[in-house]
Design a protein around this motif. Structure first.
Motif, mmCIF file in Angstrom:
data_model
loop_
_atom_site.group_PDB
_atom_site.id
_atom_site.type_symbol
_atom_site.label_atom_id
_atom_site.label_comp_id
_atom_site.label_asym_id
_atom_site.label_seq_id
_atom_site.Cartn_x
_atom_site.Cartn_y
_atom_site.Cartn_z
ATOM 1 N N THR A 134 1.144 -18.396 -1.358
ATOM 2 C CA THR A 134 1.190 -19.394 -0.295
ATOM 3 C C THR A 134 0.021 -19.231 0.659
ATOM 4 N N ALA A 135 -0.338 -17.984 0.976
ATOM 5 C CA ALA A 135 -1.420 -17.732 1.919
ATOM 6 C C ALA A 135 -2.757 -18.277 1.413
ATOM 7 N N VAL A 136 -3.033 -18.077 0.138
ATOM 8 C CA VAL A 136 -4.289 -18.573 -0.437
ATOM 9 C C VAL A 136 -4.330 -20.097 -0.369
ATOM 10 N N GLN A 137 -3.170 -20.727 -0.571
ATOM 11 C CA GLN A 137 -3.106 -22.184 -0.481
ATOM 12 C C GLN A 137 -3.266 -22.655 0.963
ATOM 13 N N VAL A 138 -2.574 -21.989 1.884
ATOM 14 C CA VAL A 138 -2.637 -22.377 3.303
ATOM 15 C C VAL A 138 -4.052 -22.234 3.850
ATOM 16 N N ALA A 152 -4.751 -4.620 3.965
ATOM 17 C CA ALA A 152 -4.926 -4.987 2.555
ATOM 18 C C ALA A 152 -4.222 -4.067 1.572
ATOM 19 N N SER A 153 -3.681 -2.938 2.031
ATOM 20 C CA SER A 153 -3.103 -2.003 1.068
ATOM 21 C C SER A 153 -1.606 -1.792 1.261
ATOM 22 N N GLY A 154 -0.956 -2.657 2.028
ATOM 23 C CA GLY A 154 0.490 -2.555 2.189
ATOM 24 C C GLY A 154 1.212 -3.183 1.015
ATOM 25 N N GLY A 155 2.366 -3.775 1.286
ATOM 26 C CA GLY A 155 3.123 -4.383 0.202
ATOM 27 C C GLY A 155 2.543 -5.702 -0.251
ATOM 28 N N LEU A 156 2.054 -6.497 0.691
ATOM 29 C CA LEU A 156 1.580 -7.841 0.389
ATOM 30 C C LEU A 156 0.071 -7.883 0.146
ATOM 31 N N PRO A 158 -2.275 -6.132 -1.484
ATOM 32 C CA PRO A 158 -2.905 -6.072 -2.805
ATOM 33 C C PRO A 158 -2.862 -7.396 -3.559
ATOM 34 N N TYR A 159 -1.799 -8.177 -3.387
ATOM 35 C CA TYR A 159 -1.692 -9.461 -4.083
ATOM 36 C C TYR A 159 -2.573 -10.521 -3.423
ATOM 37 N N ALA A 160 -2.607 -10.520 -2.100
ATOM 38 C CA ALA A 160 -3.487 -11.453 -1.403
ATOM 39 C C ALA A 160 -4.946 -11.179 -1.750
#
Length: 314
Positions: A134-138, A152-156, A158-160
């Motif tokens: 969703t973030a990449v789209q927003v 950048a290295s928490g739970g979310l 790495p995917y973002a």
């Protein structure tokens, strides 16, 4: 069956392991034997009572926003699933969590397990993977954009990071010392250790700032944005939403929000990215169900690399 519950708002100390009756299949629902549940930052906010508009105030409550397991019963009106299917999913309701040996979950927020993941990996990805998509789209990230991922290295994170790179962006990742190596492994073009360098004092500017750390508000991030740059906020609240809605039309820098909704189709798309090798699962730290309270304490300490997952015995 065993279920983690709490009967008042508070710290992880309010959590208890209780014996409750197993659920019966409801219309549109699946009964799933849970194999793993991950812990997300929102779990702590809900349990502390910081998000009562989402959780309500009726007790007892069960934590856990995403899960992986095996379908044991299929409720009336459900198609596409059968007993024995390995599945993952989440975000069905902020009032009913999934940290239980068996759950009744709406089939619309469930998908079959990606072939490349085990239960622990799948439980760790549903909420954060969907939020990253969703973030990449927003942010409307495209090839050539310069993107800052703060946390950048928490739970979310790495995917973002991986999805932004997949879109062709130049990614600057801000992480603690323990996460620097991971950010580099995942393809970040520049990695900043916030303990050694302040990104706000760097003089760099970006087309998009994805704020995952909770420590860089829009008011400070504006100095990091190029004209018409976008700040992506993962913690929407009524005041911020109203304020951004009123002010965004009259300013160059945009304050946008990630509001994550799980659907079978979105989860399936996430699974395809994983099975195709376009996304690499983030790291996990695994606790057993008997260690549930310690798992929440560790997850809420901050500075964790990857996700904390609670594994339930088969």
């Amino acid at each position: 069956m065993q279920t983690v519950t709490y009967s008042r708002f508070g710290s992880p100390d309010v959590l208890t392991l209780s014996d409750v009756a197993p659920p019966s299949p409801r219309g549109g629902h699946l009964v799933v034997r849970v194999r793993a549940v991950s812990i997300n930052p929102l779990d702590g906010k809900l349990r502390r009572g910081d998000a009562r508009l989402l959780s309500g105030t009726k007790f007892p409550k069960t934590p856990g926003l995403d899960f992986a397991g095996v379908v044991e019963q299929v409720g009336p009106g459900v198609s596409g699933f059968q007993v024995g299917d390995d599945v993952f999913g989440g975000l069905g309701s902020f009032k009913e969590g999934y940290l239980s040996e068996r759950i009744s979950v709406p089939a619309r927020v469930v998908a079959k397990l990606p072939k490349s993941l085990d239960y622990v990996g799948a439980a760790a990805i549903a909420v954060v993977g969907l939020a990253a998509q969703t973030a990449v789209q927003v942010a409307r990230i495209k090839a050539g954009d310069h993107v800052l991922i703060n946390g950048a290295s928490g739970g979310l994170g790495p995917y973002a990071l991986q999805l932004a790179k997949g879109a062709g962006a130049h990614v600057t990742a801000v992480s603690g010392t323990d996460g620097v190596a991971l950010a580099r492994e995942l393809g970040a073009d520049t990695v900043v250790d916030y303990r050694r360098e302040s990104i706000t004092a760097s003089g760099r500017t970006f087309d998009a700032v994805l704020e995952l750390s909770g420590r860089l508000p829009f008011s400070q991030a504006r100095g990091l944005l190029k004209p018409r740059g976008v700040y992506v906020d993962f913690e929407p609240g009524p005041t911020k939403l109203i304020g951004a809605g009123l002010q965004n039309p009259f300013r160059s820098h945009q304050h946008r929000f990630v509001i994550t909704r799980a659907t079978t189709a979105a989860l399936e798309a996430l699974g395809r990215h994983l099975d195709a090798g376009q996304l690499r699962p983030g790291p996990t730290r695994v606790f057993e169900l008997s260690e549930y309270r310690r798992a929440f304490e560790v997850a809420e300490q901050g500075g964790q690399v990857g996700k904390v997952v609670i594994r339930l015995e088969g």
